[in-house]
Design a protein around this motif. Structure first.
Motif, PDB file in Angstrom:
ATOM      1  N   THR A  83       9.787   6.538   5.587  1.00  0.00           N
ATOM      2  CA  THR A  83       8.814   5.743   4.825  1.00  0.00           C
ATOM      3  C   THR A  83       8.235   6.605   3.712  1.00  0.00           C
ATOM      4  O   THR A  83       8.533   7.791   3.603  1.00  0.00           O
ATOM      5  N   ASP A  84       7.386   6.002   2.916  1.00  0.00           N
ATOM      6  CA  ASP A  84       6.624   6.741   1.903  1.00  0.00           C
ATOM      7  C   ASP A  84       5.183   6.919   2.345  1.00  0.00           C
ATOM      8  O   ASP A  84       4.274   6.997   1.523  1.00  0.00           O
ATOM      9  N   THR A  85       4.947   6.959   3.646  1.00  0.00           N
ATOM     10  CA  THR A  85       3.593   6.985   4.197  1.00  0.00           C
ATOM     11  C   THR A  85       3.308   8.294   4.912  1.00  0.00           C
ATOM     12  O   THR A  85       4.138   8.800   5.654  1.00  0.00           O
TER      13      THR A  85
ATOM     14  N   ALA B 263       2.843   5.853  -0.993  1.00  0.00           N
ATOM     15  CA  ALA B 263       3.226   5.884  -2.407  1.00  0.00           C
ATOM     16  C   ALA B 263       3.929   4.578  -2.767  1.00  0.00           C
ATOM     17  O   ALA B 263       4.824   4.126  -2.061  1.00  0.00           O
ATOM     18  N   THR B 264       3.474   3.942  -3.863  1.00  0.00           N
ATOM     19  CA  THR B 264       4.115   2.730  -4.380  1.00  0.00           C
ATOM     20  C   THR B 264       4.433   2.945  -5.859  1.00  0.00           C
ATOM     21  O   THR B 264       4.028   3.943  -6.457  1.00  0.00           O
ATOM     22  N   GLU B 265       5.107   1.959  -6.459  1.00  0.00           N
ATOM     23  CA  GLU B 265       5.413   2.049  -7.883  1.00  0.00           C
ATOM     24  C   GLU B 265       4.156   2.014  -8.742  1.00  0.00           C
ATOM     25  O   GLU B 265       4.152   2.470  -9.878  1.00  0.00           O
ATOM     26  N   TYR B 266       3.103   1.434  -8.204  1.00  0.00           N
ATOM     27  CA  TYR B 266       1.865   1.255  -8.969  1.00  0.00           C
ATOM     28  C   TYR B 266       0.787   2.264  -8.624  1.00  0.00           C
ATOM     29  O   TYR B 266      -0.322   2.171  -9.129  1.00  0.00           O
TER      30      TYR B 266
ATOM     31  N   GLN C 181      -7.968   1.377  -0.519  1.00  0.00           N
ATOM     32  CA  GLN C 181      -8.091   1.749  -1.926  1.00  0.00           C
ATOM     33  C   GLN C 181      -6.744   1.564  -2.615  1.00  0.00           C
ATOM     34  O   GLN C 181      -5.714   1.997  -2.101  1.00  0.00           O
ATOM     35  N   PHE C 182      -6.781   0.910  -3.784  1.00  0.00           N
ATOM     36  CA  PHE C 182      -5.565   0.696  -4.554  1.00  0.00           C
ATOM     37  C   PHE C 182      -5.929   0.430  -6.006  1.00  0.00           C
ATOM     38  O   PHE C 182      -6.846  -0.352  -6.278  1.00  0.00           O
ATOM     39  N   ALA C 183      -5.252   1.071  -6.929  1.00  0.00           N
ATOM     40  CA  ALA C 183      -5.407   0.873  -8.375  1.00  0.00           C
ATOM     41  C   ALA C 183      -6.858   1.018  -8.831  1.00  0.00           C
ATOM     42  O   ALA C 183      -7.336   0.265  -9.673  1.00  0.00           O
TER      43      ALA C 183
END
Length: 141
Positions: free
Chosen positions: A9-11, A64-67, A127-129
């Motif tokens: 994963t990306d976690t 981790a995401t694209e944004y 939390q995001f963006a």
């Protein structure tokens, strides 16, 4: 630093907390010595010990995401205390167990008013963006 990467994963995740336990022997309550009635009798109307425990658990994840990074955070505390026996005042020697029952208040003030269990949530947010959603520290503190 301090995080565990979850394979596949990306976690990343970080777990933390503490456990505190306390036992008072020869006591009917944490703050009361067993030298009066009913605890001083050391019979079926008194406890030989009183126990308390407090646990704190916190979970922090980052993905981790694209944004950008998505963060979740949870921090809560759990507390528990045994109750104490007290006489009901009847001539037959009947006793009552004090503590908490669902939907009622704490009825044993001799142990600091903490008989029973409780849950406290300090933080629980995402939390995001640049946005924080949930229970977190206020920007106005």
């Amino acid at each position: 630093a301090g995080f565990y990467y979850i394979p596949g994963t990306d976690t990343c995740i970080k777990l933390g907390g503490y456990l505190r336990a306390e036992v008072a022997l020869g006591s009917n309550a944490v703050y009361g010595p067993a030298n009066g009635a009913p605890a001083g009798a050391h019979n079926r109307t008194s406890n030989y010990y009183t126990m308390r425990a407090r646990q704190d658990l916190n979970i922090d994840t980052r993905t981790a995401t694209e944004y950008g990074v998505v963060r979740t955070f949870f921090d809560a505390t759990f507390s528990w205390t045994t109750g104490g026996y007290v006489g009901t005042g009847s001539a037959t020697g009947a006793t009552g167990y004090t503590g908490t029952t669902a939907g009622t208040a704490v009825i044993n003030p001799t142990d600091g008013g903490t008989s029973g269990g409780s849950l406290g949530v300090y933080y629980a947010f995402i939390q995001f963006a640049g946005f924080t959603m949930g229970k977190a520290v206020s920007q106005f503190d």
